[in-house]
Design an enzyme around this catalytic site. Sequence first.
Site, short mmCIF file in Angstrom:
data_model
loop_
_atom_site.label_atom_id
_atom_site.label_comp_id
_atom_site.label_asym_id
_atom_site.label_seq_id
_atom_site.Cartn_x
_atom_site.Cartn_y
_atom_site.Cartn_z
CB SER A 149 15.35 29.17 -30.71
OG SER A 149 14.38 28.19 -30.34
CD GLU A 206 19.29 32.36 -34.89
OE1 GLU A 206 18.38 31.70 -34.65
OE2 GLU A 206 20.20 32.93 -34.34
CD GLU A 215 17.28 18.66 -25.64
OE1 GLU A 215 17.86 19.55 -25.27
OE2 GLU A 215 16.16 18.85 -26.05
CB CYS A 271 23.31 33.91 -30.41
SG CYS A 271 24.61 34.67 -29.25
CE LYS A 321 16.78 21.36 -20.81
NZ LYS A 321 17.44 20.82 -21.98
CG PHE A 342 23.17 23.41 -30.18
CD1 PHE A 342 24.33 23.20 -30.88
CD2 PHE A 342 22.00 23.90 -30.69
CE1 PHE A 342 24.55 24.16 -32.10
CE2 PHE A 342 22.11 24.56 -31.99
CZ PHE A 342 23.26 24.40 -32.57
P1 NAD Z 1 16.40 25.88 -28.51
O1 NAD Z 1 15.65 26.99 -28.28
O2 NAD Z 1 15.78 24.74 -29.44
O3 NAD Z 1 16.82 25.14 -26.99
C1 NAD Z 1 17.34 25.82 -26.01
C2 NAD Z 1 16.87 25.02 -24.72
O4 NAD Z 1 15.72 24.93 -24.32
C3 NAD Z 1 17.45 23.63 -24.63
O5 NAD Z 1 17.81 23.30 -23.47
C4 NAD Z 1 16.18 22.73 -24.91
O6 NAD Z 1 16.18 21.57 -24.32
C5 NAD Z 1 15.00 23.64 -24.52
N1 NAD Z 1 13.85 23.47 -25.32
C6 NAD Z 1 13.80 23.41 -26.71
N2 NAD Z 1 12.56 23.12 -27.14
C7 NAD Z 1 11.91 23.28 -25.91
C8 NAD Z 1 10.25 23.22 -25.66
N3 NAD Z 1 9.29 23.19 -26.59
N4 NAD Z 1 9.84 23.38 -24.22
C9 NAD Z 1 10.72 23.76 -23.42
N5 NAD Z 1 12.12 23.78 -23.62
C10 NAD Z 1 12.45 23.47 -24.87
O7 NAD Z 1 17.90 26.22 -29.10
P2 NAD Z 1 19.16 25.48 -29.54
O8 NAD Z 1 19.01 25.24 -30.95
O9 NAD Z 1 19.54 24.76 -28.47
O10 NAD Z 1 20.21 26.88 -29.73
C11 NAD Z 1 20.24 27.63 -30.72
C12 NAD Z 1 19.51 28.91 -30.58
O11 NAD Z 1 19.94 29.63 -29.50
C13 NAD Z 1 19.62 29.92 -31.75
O12 NAD Z 1 18.42 30.54 -32.17
C14 NAD Z 1 20.48 31.07 -31.23
O13 NAD Z 1 20.66 32.21 -31.62
C15 NAD Z 1 20.12 31.00 -30.00
N6 NAD Z 1 21.15 31.60 -29.06
C16 NAD Z 1 21.04 33.03 -28.64
C17 NAD Z 1 21.95 33.49 -27.56
C18 NAD Z 1 21.77 34.81 -27.30
O14 NAD Z 1 22.60 35.10 -26.30
N7 NAD Z 1 20.62 35.65 -27.61
C19 NAD Z 1 23.10 32.69 -27.32
C20 NAD Z 1 23.28 31.45 -27.97
C21 NAD Z 1 22.42 30.95 -28.41
#
Ligand code: NAD
Length: 495
Positions: free
Chosen positions: A225, A382, A175, A280, A172, A148
């Site tokens: 994450s 984090e 959401e 991140c 994808k 997000f």
């Molecule tokens: P998230 O992991 O909750 O979601 C990321 C994606 O995974 C979304 O599209 C979500 O729909 C999907 N997802 C979530 N739960 C799932 C599951 N159980 N099974 C399958 N798919 C699933 O992350 P977020 O809260 O949207 O974003 C924040 C996180 O992203 C932080 O930890 C941040 O550090 C990380 N991030 C990392 C980078 C990087 O380059 N390393 C860059 C941006 C964000």
Amino acid sequence: MTTIGHLINGEMMNNDTRSQAVFNPATGEATKKVALASKQTVEQAIVAAEDAFPEWSKTPPLKRARVMFRFKELLEQNTDKICQLIGQEHGKISHDAAGELQRGIENVEYACGAPELLKGEHSKNVGPNIDCWSEFHPLGVVAGITPFNFPAMVPMWMFPLAIVCGNTFILKPSERDPSSTLFIAQLLKEAGLPDGVMNVVNGDKEAVDTLLNDKRVKAVSFVGSTPIAEYIYTTATANGKRCQALGGAKNHAIIMPDADMDNTANQLLGAAFGSAGERCMALSVAVAVGDEAADALIEKVTEGMKRLSIGEYSTASNDFGPVISAAHCDKVNGFIESAQQEGATIVVDGRNPVVDGFETGFFVGATLIDHVTQDMLSYQAEIFGPVLQVVRVKTMQEAMQLINDHEYGNGTCIFTRDGEAARYFTDNIEAGMVGINVPLPVPVASHSFGGWKRSLFGDLHAYGPDGVRFYTKRKSVTQRWPSSGIREGVSFAFL
Ligand code: NAD
């Protein structure tokens, strides 16, 4: 209430029975719904992408790049609209959203170099009358799953390069703030991209699992994450797919006693609290070498924090906005509480700020915590909120050990005037992206982005040269055209 659908084969569609609310985090109100794709909907996108692949993969790289040139112009023409959509659903202030979009556009500009990037390698006369060359071929249908916090930039780390490399793409998005991503994808059609080359399915785990388990999807890029990144990497690779999965972070800055403390404090304010700490690469830990450096830093950062203003995205004078959800607001507040319980000093407490006109929004104010130690939960996890923690150490070695011992290794930086110390730090620190007096060392588009340790699962970093490698497979051709009249004997040697 509007329901945001999917973009499949060039058409907007929504036949799904499941949906979930999308919030304006500044007001706390549900403003839209987003459709949650079923397995069948995702399969429609896979079929569209598979059907578009043969023709698109044969389209010359220069023609693919021309679409990206037009796309870049459209992104620039629609900057205000994109920033507004980001602000309404993510909450980040428009100047911050414009910065994110600009970094995304830089990836589109890099992708415009497709003819150069895909030239391959050639060696003449590697043996008698023998030439050898390597070609880069597209993989087929590839998928991207994004978080997000950068709804415009992170998708553009992926699809522009994947598409100019000749692949077809299924995105994808998160959401939680899907509108800007979908709008950007729609611009590709206007830029002349054939239907089916770029598809967007909105959804949750069901959509992701369908992409991970379908044999027709050849590769998956993920950013999010760490627990989900690990799940994506294990599942995708077990299913024979190529996968790069970028995860979470805990980015430390070492503050050396010789650092220019005014500059350092100013840099830390933006890097720790910008975008409400939901980056991140956010700098969430300042490791001060010596109590004198720690005291000076805390004094100057505290002073600067008094000038910060929080609020809604459209007020340009605001420094940062709300966090993404009520649940996340509680989580961030919980980390501040736990630090306090475990004996840290809350120097500035940002919990429950009053934001005039936005009393029901998901706001956390800038928070500064001193005397944080390695064993504390709030240090290990984090936080992903506007919270800067200060750890006090006696030596630079101790500071570096702390960073090297942390499970994450995304970004890190050092503030110093000492070139020798900076060089030693760069050589020996265990992180994928390093800054010297640069607090957010996000590589430009012509370099690649990625962390070490549990901040990245996979071998190749995102975008840049690694991106080209990730989205192509290599074929090496060895060719011999014997000169006429020369008779070659039989050989059983492995020459
Ligand atoms: P998230 O992991 O909750 O979601 C990321 C994606 O995974 C979304 O599209 C979500 O729909 C999907 N997802 C979530 N739960 C799932 C599951 N159980 N099974 C399958 N798919 C699933 O992350 P977020 O809260 O949207 O974003 C924040 C996180 O992203 C932080 O930890 C941040 O550090 C990380 N991030 C990392 C980078 C990087 O380059 N390393 C860059 C941006 C964000």
